[in-house]
Design a protein around this motif. Structure first.
Motif, short mmCIF file in Angstrom:
data_model
loop_
_atom_site.label_atom_id
_atom_site.label_comp_id
_atom_site.label_asym_id
_atom_site.label_seq_id
_atom_site.Cartn_x
_atom_site.Cartn_y
_atom_site.Cartn_z
N PRO A 163 0.81 -1.22 0.00
CA PRO A 163 0.00 0.00 0.00
C PRO A 163 0.84 1.27 0.00
CG PRO A 163 0.12 -0.90 2.21
CD PRO A 163 0.84 -1.88 1.32
N TYR A 164 0.17 2.38 -0.23
CA TYR A 164 0.81 3.69 -0.18
C TYR A 164 1.19 4.04 1.25
CZ TYR A 164 1.31 8.79 -0.45
OH TYR A 164 1.78 10.07 -0.36
N HIS A 165 2.35 4.66 1.41
CA HIS A 165 2.84 5.18 2.69
C HIS A 165 3.23 4.10 3.68
CE1 HIS A 165 3.57 8.96 4.83
NE2 HIS A 165 3.18 9.56 3.71
N LYS A 166 3.41 2.87 3.22
CA LYS A 166 3.90 1.84 4.13
C LYS A 166 5.34 2.18 4.51
CE LYS A 166 4.81 -3.10 4.61
NZ LYS A 166 4.73 -4.44 3.99
N ALA A 167 5.61 2.18 5.82
CA ALA A 167 6.93 2.55 6.30
C ALA A 167 7.93 1.42 6.09
CB ALA A 167 6.86 2.93 7.78
N GLY A 168 9.20 1.79 5.90
CA GLY A 168 10.24 0.78 5.74
C GLY A 168 11.53 1.39 5.26
N SER A 169 12.65 0.78 5.64
CA SER A 169 13.96 1.29 5.26
C SER A 169 14.32 0.96 3.81
CB SER A 169 15.03 0.71 6.19
OG SER A 169 15.03 -0.71 6.12
N SER A 170 13.49 0.15 3.14
CA SER A 170 13.75 -0.20 1.74
C SER A 170 13.57 1.00 0.82
CB SER A 170 12.82 -1.33 1.28
OG SER A 170 13.02 -2.48 2.06
N TRP A 171 12.87 2.01 1.27
CA TRP A 171 12.56 3.17 0.43
C TRP A 171 13.29 4.40 0.92
CZ3 TRP A 171 8.27 0.24 2.38
CH2 TRP A 171 7.82 -0.75 1.48
N SER A 172 13.82 5.20 0.01
CA SER A 172 14.67 6.34 0.35
C SER A 172 13.91 7.41 1.14
CB SER A 172 15.26 6.94 -0.92
OG SER A 172 14.25 7.36 -1.80
N LYS A 173 12.61 7.53 0.95
CA LYS A 173 11.82 8.49 1.72
C LYS A 173 11.31 7.91 3.03
CE LYS A 173 9.23 11.61 -0.02
NZ LYS A 173 8.14 12.36 -0.69
N GLY A 174 11.65 6.65 3.28
CA GLY A 174 11.21 6.02 4.52
C GLY A 174 9.83 5.42 4.42
N TYR A 175 9.21 5.54 3.25
CA TYR A 175 7.89 4.94 3.05
C TYR A 175 7.68 4.68 1.56
CZ TYR A 175 6.35 9.59 1.54
OH TYR A 175 6.21 10.79 0.88
N HIS A 176 6.68 3.86 1.26
CA HIS A 176 6.34 3.51 -0.11
C HIS A 176 5.62 4.68 -0.76
CE1 HIS A 176 4.28 0.56 -3.08
NE2 HIS A 176 5.53 0.75 -3.45
N THR A 177 6.15 5.21 -1.85
CA THR A 177 5.61 6.43 -2.46
C THR A 177 4.46 6.19 -3.43
OG1 THR A 177 7.35 6.28 -4.12
CG2 THR A 177 7.77 7.70 -2.21
N GLY A 178 4.07 4.95 -3.61
CA GLY A 178 2.95 4.63 -4.50
C GLY A 178 2.20 3.43 -3.99
N VAL A 179 1.48 2.78 -4.88
CA VAL A 179 0.77 1.56 -4.55
C VAL A 179 1.12 0.51 -5.60
CG1 VAL A 179 -1.30 2.24 -5.84
CG2 VAL A 179 -1.49 0.55 -4.01
N ASP A 180 1.25 -0.74 -5.17
CA ASP A 180 1.61 -1.82 -6.10
C ASP A 180 0.39 -2.68 -6.43
OD1 ASP A 180 4.19 -0.96 -6.11
OD2 ASP A 180 4.94 -2.49 -4.73
N PHE A 181 0.32 -3.09 -7.69
CA PHE A 181 -0.69 -4.03 -8.15
C PHE A 181 0.03 -5.27 -8.66
CE2 PHE A 181 -2.65 0.13 -8.62
CZ PHE A 181 -3.92 -0.05 -8.10
N PRO A 182 0.02 -6.39 -7.93
CA PRO A 182 0.69 -7.61 -8.42
C PRO A 182 -0.07 -8.22 -9.59
CG PRO A 182 -0.24 -7.95 -6.21
CD PRO A 182 -0.58 -6.58 -6.61
#
Length: 430
Positions: free
Chosen positions: A310-329
Motif C-alpha cells: 500500500p501507499y505510505h507503508k513505512a520501511g527502510s527499503s525506500w529512500s523516503k522512509g515509506y512507499h511512495t505509491g501503490v503496487d498491483f501484483p
C-alpha cells in the motif's frame, strides 16, 4: 498464489544495464583471446537469468533508450567487443550471438558490467563455458569472397563471412514494407520510417492487418509504408511514352502533362492532410471529453487487480522512509491503462523504476506507471482515460512482476500524493 511484488529503494544514479567504458588506447579494452586459455565464462542458464533481470528475458528488446538486447548492451560496448560481426545492434543479433559478446565483456570487465543483475543471477568469472553457436553456415550456393577466389569451400563460417542481419531496422529508409519485430510500436515505426501522417497515417494504411486496436501490433505482421517519405521517394507520375509520335508533337506535350501531374499530386496531398487533421481532432476531442469538468472527472483503474504493497507503508527499503505509491501484483504483459486523459511527459528507462510512463493530466496532476515490460506511447502524445500505454513487467529494482503506480503534484520523484484517494475521487472503486 499471487506474487506480491514491490520495488526496492529508489536510487536514481543506479544503472541496471551493461554500460561500459572502453579506452581508445587499448589498455582498458578487452580483446577476444584466440586459442585455448583461462578465459572467463558463464553457462547459458546464468546468462538467461541475467537477461531475465535486465530485460525480462526479451532478447530482441529495443525501447529507444540507447541499450539493446536481452543483456542491455550500449552501442559502444557492442561495437568495441566485436558485436558488429554478427549484427549492427545487439537486439538484431540472436541469443547465442549476444551471449558470445557477453562472454568477452565478462572476460574484460568482470560481472560488474551488470552491477545489479550479476549478483541476482550469480554471474561470476569462473562459470562453465556456454553451449552456444553464434555463427551459422551460409546457405548452399552462396558465394563468399574466399570461395570465388579458389579459397576454402567447405562451407564453414569465417569472421569475414558473418554479415549483419537484414532486419527492417537494418534496411531503414529503403523499405516499402515493414515487418514488425518485438518491441515495435506504430508511433516508433512511423517516426523511424518518416511516414506521412505519423502513426495515424500508418494505422489507416494497415487497419485491415492490425485490427481495431492500433496499440496492439504483433511480431511478423507486414505493414505497408506507402505513405512514408523515408521509404522510397515519391516518384512523380510519368506521362505515357510517346516514342512513336513525331518529334514536333512530343515537344509540345511535356508542359501540359507536367501540369496535370502536379495538380493530381497536390489534390492527393490535400486529401491525406485533411484525413490526418480530422483523425487528430477526433482523438483530441475524446481526450478532452474524458478529462473535462473537474467536479465530475471520470478516471479508471490502471489495471484490474487486487492491491499489493500500500501507499505510505513505512520501511527502510525506500529512500523516503515509506512507499511512495501503490503496487498491483499482476503477471508480466498485463495491459496498463492511463487513469485519465492527458499528455505523456516521460516514456522510457528511469533507473530503479525500470521502464516507466508518466502522464500529465488536465487537472495538473501526474500519474506514473513503473517496472513496465513494454511501452506503447511516446513523449508528447495525447492519451485518453483507459487508453493502453504499456504492459506490466519487472524491470528495474523489482522483486517480481507488478505495476508500481504513483500520483504526483510534479513530474519527478518526491512529490507523491495518495494514489488511491485520487482514483476514488474520480469514481474508481478499489
Amino acid at each position: 498464489m499471487a506474487v506480491r511484488g514491490r520495488h526496492r529503494r529508489y536510487q536514481p544514479n543506479r544503472i541496471n544495464r551493461a554500460s561500459l567504458t572502453v579506452t581508445a588506447g587499448g589498455a582498458g579494452m578487452a580483446l577476444p583471446l584466440m586459442g585455448t586459455g583461462a578465459a572467463q565464462a558463464a553457462d547459458v542458464d546464468t546468462w538467461e537469468k541475467v537477461a531475465a533481470c535486465e530485460s525480462t528475458g526479451n532478447w530482441d528488446i529495443n525501447t529507444g533508450n540507447g541499450y539493446y538486447g536481452g543483456l542491455q548492451f550500449s552501442q559502444s560496448t557492442w561495437e568495441a567487443f566485436g558485436g558488429t560481426r554478427y549484427a549492427p545492434r545487439a537486439d538484431l543479433a540472436t541469443k547465442d550471438q549476444q551471449i558470445a559478446i557477453a562472454e568477452k565483456v565478462l572476460d574484460g570487465q568482470g560481472p560488474g558490467a551488470w552491477p545489479t543483475c550479476s549478483v541476482r543471477a550469480g554471474l561470476t568469472r569462473d562459470g562453465a563455458v556456454p553451449d552456444i553457436r553464434p555463427a551459422t553456415d551460409r546457405p548452399t550456393g552462396t558465394k563468399s569472397a574466399t570461395g570465388t577466389k579458389g579459397g576454402r569451400g567447405d562451407g564453414r563460417t569465417t569472421v569475414e563471412d558473418v554479415r549483419p542481419h537484414t532486419t527492417p531496422q537494418a534496411r531503414a529508409g529503403r523499405a516499402e514494407m515493414y515487418t514488425v519485430v518485438r518491441g515495435d510500436t506504430l508511433s516508433g515505426i512511423a517516426e523511424q520510417e518518416r511516414v506521412r501522417g505519423g502513426w495515424r497515417g500508418l494505422y489507416e494504411a494497415n487497419e485491415t492487418t492490425i485490427g481495431a486496436d492500433p496499440d496492439l501490433i504483433l511480431p511478423g505482421q507486414r505493414l505497408t509504408l506507402a505513405g512514408g517519405s523515408g521509404g522510397r521517394a515519391e516518384a512523380p507520375v510519368k506521362p505515357p511514352s510517346r516514342s512513336a509520335e513525331p518529334a514536333d508533337k512530343r515537344a509540345s506535350a511535356p508542359r501540359t502533362e507536367q501540369r496535370k501531374t502536379e495538380k493530381a499530386e497536390k489534390k492527393a496531398e490535400k486529401k491525406t492532410e485533411k484525413k490526418t487533421e480530422k483523425a487528430e481532432k477526433r482523438t483530441q476531442q475524446r481526450a478532452d471529453r474524458s478529462g473535462s469538468a473537474s467536479s465530475g472527472v471520470q478516471r479508471v483503474a490502471p489495471v484490474s487487480a487486487a492491491l499489493g504493497t500500500p501507499y505510505h507503508k513505512a520501511g527502510s527499503s525506500w529512500s523516503k522512509g515509506y512507499h511512495t505509491g501503490v503496487d498491483f501484483p499482476v503477471p508480466t504483459g498485463t495491459p496498463v491503462k492511463s487513469v485519465g486523459a492527458g499528455t505523456v511527459v516521460a516514456a522510457g528507462w528511469e533507473g530503479s523504476y525500470g521502464y516507466q510512463v508518466v502522464v500529465r493530466h488536465n487537472d495538473g496532476r501526474y500519474s506514473q506507471y513503473a517496472h513496465l515490460s513494454a511501452i506503447s506511447v511516446k513523449n508528447g502524445q495525447s492519451v485518453g482515460a483507459g487508453q493502453r500505454i504499456g504492459r506490466s513487467g519487472s524491470t528495474g529494482n523489482s522483486s517480481g512482476p507488478h505495476l508500481h503506480f504513483e500520483v504526483r503534484t510534479g513530474p519527478g520523484f518526491g512529490s507523491d500524493i495518495d494514489p488511491l484517494a485520487y482514483l476514488r475521487a474520480g469514481g474508481v472503486k478499489i
